[in-house]
Design a protein around this motif. Structure first.
Motif, PDB file in Angstrom:
ATOM      1  N   THR A   1      -9.745 -13.090   0.920  1.00 11.81           N
ATOM      2  CA  THR A   1     -10.119 -12.069   1.891  1.00 11.81           C
ATOM      3  C   THR A   1      -9.617 -10.724   1.397  1.00 11.81           C
ATOM      4  O   THR A   1      -8.426 -10.557   1.114  1.00 11.81           O
ATOM      5  CB  THR A   1      -9.526 -12.371   3.274  1.00 11.81           C
ATOM      6  N   HIS A   2     -10.539  -9.767   1.283  1.00 15.50           N
ATOM      7  CA  HIS A   2     -10.214  -8.405   0.858  1.00 15.50           C
ATOM      8  C   HIS A   2     -10.212  -7.542   2.117  1.00 15.50           C
ATOM      9  O   HIS A   2     -11.267  -7.320   2.723  1.00 15.50           O
ATOM     10  CB  HIS A   2     -11.249  -7.888  -0.136  1.00 15.50           C
ATOM     11  N   THR A   3      -9.067  -7.072   2.529  1.00 15.42           N
ATOM     12  CA  THR A   3      -8.946  -6.307   3.772  1.00 15.42           C
ATOM     13  C   THR A   3      -9.066  -4.814   3.481  1.00 15.42           C
ATOM     14  O   THR A   3      -8.388  -4.283   2.594  1.00 15.42           O
ATOM     15  CB  THR A   3      -7.610  -6.605   4.465  1.00 15.42           C
ATOM     16  N   VAL A   4      -9.937  -4.156   4.238  1.00 13.88           N
ATOM     17  CA  VAL A   4     -10.164  -2.720   4.075  1.00 13.88           C
ATOM     18  C   VAL A   4      -9.613  -1.996   5.291  1.00 13.88           C
ATOM     19  O   VAL A   4      -9.999  -2.273   6.437  1.00 13.88           O
ATOM     20  CB  VAL A   4     -11.665  -2.407   3.913  1.00 13.88           C
ATOM     21  N   HIS A   5      -8.699  -1.059   5.049  1.00  6.00           N
ATOM     22  CA  HIS A   5      -8.108  -0.260   6.118  1.00  6.00           C
ATOM     23  C   HIS A   5      -8.820   1.092   6.218  1.00  6.00           C
ATOM     24  O   HIS A   5      -9.454   1.545   5.249  1.00  6.00           O
ATOM     25  CB  HIS A   5      -6.620  -0.029   5.830  1.00  6.00           C
TER      26      HIS A   5
ATOM     27  N   ALA B   1     -13.968  -2.721  -2.304  1.00  9.97           N
ATOM     28  CA  ALA B   1     -13.629  -4.102  -1.957  1.00  9.97           C
ATOM     29  C   ALA B   1     -14.805  -5.040  -2.208  1.00  9.97           C
ATOM     30  O   ALA B   1     -14.625  -6.154  -2.710  1.00  9.97           O
ATOM     31  CB  ALA B   1     -13.195  -4.171  -0.494  1.00  9.97           C
ATOM     32  N   VAL B   2     -16.020  -4.605  -1.870  1.00 14.78           N
ATOM     33  CA  VAL B   2     -17.213  -5.418  -2.117  1.00 14.78           C
ATOM     34  C   VAL B   2     -17.398  -5.656  -3.618  1.00 14.78           C
ATOM     35  O   VAL B   2     -17.718  -6.770  -4.047  1.00 14.78           O
ATOM     36  CB  VAL B   2     -18.451  -4.743  -1.501  1.00 14.78           C
TER      37      VAL B   2
ATOM     38  N   VAL C   1     -14.987  -9.778   2.745  1.00 19.51           N
ATOM     39  CA  VAL C   1     -14.484  -8.410   2.848  1.00 19.51           C
ATOM     40  C   VAL C   1     -14.340  -8.107   4.341  1.00 19.51           C
ATOM     41  O   VAL C   1     -15.334  -8.030   5.070  1.00 19.51           O
ATOM     42  CB  VAL C   1     -15.426  -7.406   2.169  1.00 19.51           C
ATOM     43  N   LEU C   2     -13.106  -7.987   4.807  1.00 16.28           N
ATOM     44  CA  LEU C   2     -12.806  -7.752   6.216  1.00 16.28           C
ATOM     45  C   LEU C   2     -12.491  -6.281   6.418  1.00 16.28           C
ATOM     46  O   LEU C   2     -11.511  -5.760   5.875  1.00 16.28           O
ATOM     47  CB  LEU C   2     -11.624  -8.611   6.656  1.00 16.28           C
ATOM     48  N   VAL C   3     -13.309  -5.612   7.219  1.00 11.46           N
ATOM     49  CA  VAL C   3     -13.161  -4.177   7.455  1.00 11.46           C
ATOM     50  C   VAL C   3     -12.529  -3.977   8.823  1.00 11.46           C
ATOM     51  O   VAL C   3     -13.109  -4.317   9.862  1.00 11.46           O
ATOM     52  CB  VAL C   3     -14.518  -3.467   7.360  1.00 11.46           C
TER      53      VAL C   3
END
Length: 352
Positions: free
Chosen positions: A31-35, A43-44, A53-55
């Motif tokens: 899981t790539h978390t984007v803040h 991230a994509v 990819v969790l935004v």
């Protein structure tokens, strides 16, 4: 295979299982978390098949292009907002799109999911897919985009479920064989539109030159036209699809004419130039207008002369639609049937 066999021979018996695991490693899904303030695109681009990819909640400016199969781009609901950037430098953004799911002419992009986010204010489409296979778009809000909320072409086996598309310039959901080229209808291999809310667009749902799909259990209200199933004179003909169990209510917004269509107002479900389409179990209520396409369920000969043939209009509930609940403007069409529809008025008479 020989190296793996040698590795097992060198392992003490109690450790063989662990040696097998070491010899055949699995790539873990990540899981790539984007803040807020970070790049969704970065991230994509770093995601591999199976990754998410969790935004996180926030407003993110700029378009996102997905070219990796099998990844999930997911937000946290309407609190995750994607809006245009002032000057886009990527090809997705330059075309005025928010999220682009992009396969190629030779290889479809498989198994992508876009879910739980809001895409708003783009000059063209909120989410657009070209050349995809097995795309899922779920719990996405697409509003106030210049042309389409959610759109696709040259794609198959898609699922659009529980989305909201509202106040977009053309269709809330627009599905086509190709957007720019006239050619025969293509088989979507069972694409599904289910449980979506389509409000305040020019057209709620447009299905253009496609076959083998289902539009079911959607809530379609306040557009100029609810559902339009469109074919043309090319072969194979558009159709062989199902429009079932939708709530189509008061699509009475006024939209001026375009190069393709006359002005729209008061159209529930319209078939034009298609065949073998099953329109069944829909509730179509409260449409009123003086457009050639106005009415509850309308069969209209296409502007290029293609007739509606062998379509089935059955078991629908219609009321308070004007000029009539069921309108059949076809004089030369073949094999259209109207059975067990609960309605009061039709043109010509006798279809209720």
């Amino acid at each position: 295979m020989k190296k793996r066999h040698i590795a097992l021979m060198l392992c003490p018996a109690p450790l063989v299982a662990s040696c097998v695991a070491a010899a055949t490693p699995e790539v873990a899904e990540r899981t790539h978390t984007v803040h807020p303030g970070e790049s969704i695109q970065r991230a994509v681009d770093s995601a591999r098949t199976g990754d998410t990819v969790l935004v996180l909640p926030g407003t993110y400016h700029g378009s996102v292009k997905v070219t990796t199969p099998g990844i999930t781009l997911r937000g946290t609901g309407d609190a995750t907002v994607i809006e245009p950037v002032a000057k886009s430098t990527d090809d997705c953004g330059k075309r005025g799109n928010g999220i682009c799911v992009a396969g190629t002419a030779k290889k479809k992009l498989k198994g992508v999911t876009v879910a739980d986010l809001k895409v708003t204010g783009f000059s063209h489409a909120g989410v657009v897919s070209v050349g995809s296979d097995g795309l899922t778009v779920r719990h996405v809000t697409a509003d106030k985009n210049g042309v389409w909320g959610l759109a696709e072409e040259r794609s198959q086996r898609s699922t659009y479920q529980q989305n909201t598309a509202r106040y977009n310039g053309d269709a809330g959901i627009f599905l086509a064989n190709t957007i720019d080229t006239e050619q025969g209808a293509t088989d979507t291999r069972n694409t599904l539109l289910s449980g979506n809310r389509l409000q305040g667009n020019r057209i709620g749902v447009t299905i253009r030159r496609l076959r083998d799909l289902t539009v079911t259990d959607n809530d379609i209200t306040g557009n100029c036209a609810g559902v339009m199933v469109v074919g043309d004179e090319n072969k194979p003909k558009g159709g062989a699809l199902t429009v079932r169990g939708n709530r189509v209510v008061q699509n009475n917004k006024y939209c001026p004419k375009t190069e393709r269509l006359p002005f729209l107002q008061g159209s529930g479900i319209v078939l034009t130039g298609v065949e073998k389409t099953d329109v069944t179990g829909n509730a179509v209520t409260g449409h009123s207008g003086s457009s050639p396409l106005s009415g509850g369920i309308v069969l209209f000969k296409s502007f290029v002369g293609a007739t509606n043939d062998n379509n089935r209009i059955r078991d629908n509930s219609l009321q308070d639609n004007h000029p009539a609940d069921v309108v059949n403007q076809e004089s030369t069409a073949r094999g259209n049937t109207f059975v067990h529809n609960a309605c009061r008025a039709s043109k010509p008479a006798g279809l209720c």
